[in-house]
Design an enzyme around this catalytic site. Structure first.
Site, mmCIF file in Angstrom:
data_model
loop_
_atom_site.group_PDB
_atom_site.id
_atom_site.type_symbol
_atom_site.label_atom_id
_atom_site.label_comp_id
_atom_site.label_asym_id
_atom_site.label_seq_id
_atom_site.Cartn_x
_atom_site.Cartn_y
_atom_site.Cartn_z
ATOM 1 N N GLU A 115 -5.239 4.048 6.161
ATOM 2 C CA GLU A 115 -4.968 3.887 4.738
ATOM 3 C C GLU A 115 -5.595 5.029 3.958
ATOM 4 O OE1 GLU A 115 -5.982 0.654 1.166
ATOM 5 O OE2 GLU A 115 -5.831 -0.021 3.232
ATOM 6 N N ARG A 161 0.818 -1.219 0.000
ATOM 7 C CA ARG A 161 0.000 0.000 0.000
ATOM 8 C C ARG A 161 0.848 1.263 0.000
ATOM 9 N NH1 ARG A 161 -2.224 -3.685 -1.170
ATOM 10 N NH2 ARG A 161 -4.135 -4.618 -0.365
ATOM 11 N N SER A 184 -11.257 0.156 3.046
ATOM 12 C CA SER A 184 -10.577 -0.188 4.297
ATOM 13 C C SER A 184 -9.949 1.064 4.891
ATOM 14 C CB SER A 184 -9.502 -1.242 4.040
ATOM 15 O OG SER A 184 -10.093 -2.426 3.538
#
Length: 359
Positions: free
Chosen positions: A347, A175, A253
């Site tokens: 995130e 990520r 998320s």
């Protein structure tokens, strides 16, 4: 070699400066100025002009990984509206594809599956634009975009010139990427991909998906079947955008899965998930930590609540504010840290808001 050019119609984009209309969380105050850039030249010119004048600028793709404050943005918000797919296809070389940053990601995935370009079918249903995917190294179900990206063409806002980064120079990790590590410096203009040809998708790497497809990890399955299975799983978790489903009024998320050193991993309860990661480190599940810290699906007592389908998503039940969502995120983060000694990291990109320090 066949050369294919697909100039897709410009997607409908609301022209309102109220940023809640441009994010999947449906939260965010007004922009001081709002511009839709439908050509690459216009995109560069608007951003470069703002930089030259020292005006704050927020570049907005699909608004899917973003939480904007209730006060909005004190500058220019540029919505990327560029479109176009170019492909050089040959039996021996596969498909070398270049995609404009403003293309809708899932629409592109559907197109790739239909063209039998193999490799992105497991990333079906992820909202947002193509240009945003390399920044976050978007991934799901054991796959990420770094596996098929060949190059990312950008506008370097510091050097005021175009720069193209081959995949080896993109700094991709879990990520993350060089584009995320240098926030705001690189404006993504176009993303290049390389796909093998064929109806079979990439090897299945995720047990839940393999089970849904009645196969085992490592096997290859028809890519169209993979796409449908992924969409079914994501719908079951409220992760496919649906106006009528408030569980999909989210930014996906909210927290990343923690990457732990050996000592941190050893301190976890024996039943906690553990996945090997680079450098001898261990990845665990943020969702598991949240659940076992006492936060159930649907947790919350207002308009901001955890999804009723998946605890990793913070959702807007209809009239939540950014401050409501920040308060919920901080409650979850602090509860996990108090229970397990692990601090979850967002995130989602936070603009004009921040999670407060642990009390």
């Amino acid at each position: 070699m066949d050369r294919v050019t697909l100039d897709t119609p410009a997607p409908p984009i609301p022209d309102t400066p109220v940023l809640a209309r441009h994010t999947t969380l449906r939260v965010g105050g007004p922009a001081e100025r709002f511009v839709v850039a439908r050509t690459e030249r216009e995109l560069i010119d608007v951003v470069a002009d703002c930089d030259h004048r020292g005006e704050p600028v927020l570049v907005l793709g699909g608004g899917s990984n973003l939480l904007i404050g209730d006060d909005g943005f004190p500058g220019t918000v540029v919505r990327v509206g560029t479109t176009g797919i170019r492909a050089d296809v040959s039996d021996c070389g596969g498909a070398a594809v270049r995609v404009a940053a403003g293309e809708n990601w899932d629409t592109f995935v559907a197109h790739a599956v239909a063209q039998e370009w193999s490799g992105v079918e497991m990333l079906s249903g992820i909202p947002g634009s193509v240009g945003a995917t390399p920044i976050q190294n978007v991934g799901a179900y054991g796959s990420d975009v770094a596996q098929t990206i060949t190059a990312v063409r950008t506008w370097d806002r510091r050097e005021r010139t175009q720069r193209t980064f081959p995949v080896t120079d993109c700094g991709f990790g879990y990520r993350t990427s060089r584009f995320k590590q240098e926030p705001g410096r690189y404006l993504v203009l176009e993303v290049g991909f390389q796909f093998p040809l064929g109806s079979l998708g990439a090897p299945i790497a995720y047990a839940e998906l393999a089970g849904r497809l009645d196969t085992v990890p490592g096997r290859r399955v028809d890519a169209a079947r993979v796409r449908e299975a992924v969409l079914e799983i994501r719908r079951g978790k409220g992760m496919v955008l649906d106006e009528a489903d408030h569980d999909s009024w989210s930014a996906g998320s909210f927290f990343t899965n923690p990457i732990l050193d050996e000592q941190q991993a050893a301190a976890l309860p024996p039943e906690a998930p553990r996945f090997p990661d680079a450098g001898g480190r261990v990845k665990t599940s943020a969702a598991w930590l949240i659940q076992h810290a006492g936060f159930a699906k649907g947790h919350g007592d207002g308009e901001a609540r955890l999804s009723t389908k998946h605890v990793l998503a913070l959702t807007n039940r209809g009239a939540a504010s950014a401050s409501d969502l920040v308060a919920l995120a901080a409650e979850v983060r602090d509860g996990v840290e108090e229970r397990f000694g692990i601090r979850l990291v967002p995130e989602v990109n936070l603009v004009g808001v921040a999670l407060p320090d642990l009390k």
